[in-house]
Design an enzyme around this catalytic site. Structure first.
Site, PDB file in Angstrom:
ATOM      1  N   TYR A 133      -5.275  18.865 -25.263  1.00  0.00           N
ATOM      2  CA  TYR A 133      -5.398  19.583 -26.536  1.00  0.00           C
ATOM      3  C   TYR A 133      -6.262  20.833 -26.357  1.00  0.00           C
ATOM      4  O   TYR A 133      -5.911  21.913 -26.824  1.00  0.00           O
ATOM      5  CB  TYR A 133      -5.991  18.658 -27.602  1.00  0.00           C
ATOM      6  N   HIS A 152      -5.090  24.923 -26.641  1.00  0.00           N
ATOM      7  CA  HIS A 152      -5.734  25.870 -27.552  1.00  0.00           C
ATOM      8  C   HIS A 152      -6.506  26.965 -26.823  1.00  0.00           C
ATOM      9  O   HIS A 152      -6.908  27.943 -27.441  1.00  0.00           O
ATOM     10  CB  HIS A 152      -6.598  25.126 -28.574  1.00  0.00           C
ATOM     11  N   TRP A 197       5.526  25.019 -32.640  1.00  0.00           N
ATOM     12  CA  TRP A 197       4.144  24.626 -32.346  1.00  0.00           C
ATOM     13  C   TRP A 197       3.832  23.256 -32.953  1.00  0.00           C
ATOM     14  O   TRP A 197       3.259  22.394 -32.293  1.00  0.00           O
ATOM     15  CB  TRP A 197       3.178  25.688 -32.874  1.00  0.00           C
TER      16      TRP A 197
END
Length: 106
Positions: free
Chosen positions: A18, A22, A76
């Site tokens: 994750y 990002h 996304w």
């Protein structure tokens, strides 16, 4: 300007992935967020997976609806859905329930 804060829970076993996703958010996704009126958007991740999101916008419902209408956001959200706990088939964006602000020091 509306300030919005929300909580989600990232799966413990996917925290590193994750973070990596990002660290390199798609340029088209970043552009879509800005065009939809998402400003000062930040995500904070605790080691147990608690994710705190914060953004500023003129109208959160309108800003979220604007993102819902983009192809890049659909892609996304589909890729990110598996990172979160307790969504029960709900897209991550739809699970972003704003917290009630009880204090603000401008």
């Amino acid at each position: 300007m509306q300030r919005v804060c929300f909580l989600l829970k990232v799966r413990q076993e996917r925290l590193d992935e994750y973070r990596a996703r990002h660290a390199d958010v798609w340029p088209r996704m970043r552009e879509a967020l800005s065009a939809a009126g998402w400003h000062n958007y930040s995500l904070f991740l605790r080691e147990d997976g608690l994710l705190v999101g914060y953004l500023e916008t003129e109208d959160f419902d309108r800003a979220r609806a604007a993102m819902d209408g983009t192809e890049v956001n659909a892609r996304w959200q589909a890729e990110m859905a598996g990172f979160f706990e307790e969504l029960d088939g709900v897209a991550p964006d739809a699970a972003m329930v704003p917290l009630t602000e009880v204090f603000h020091l401008p």
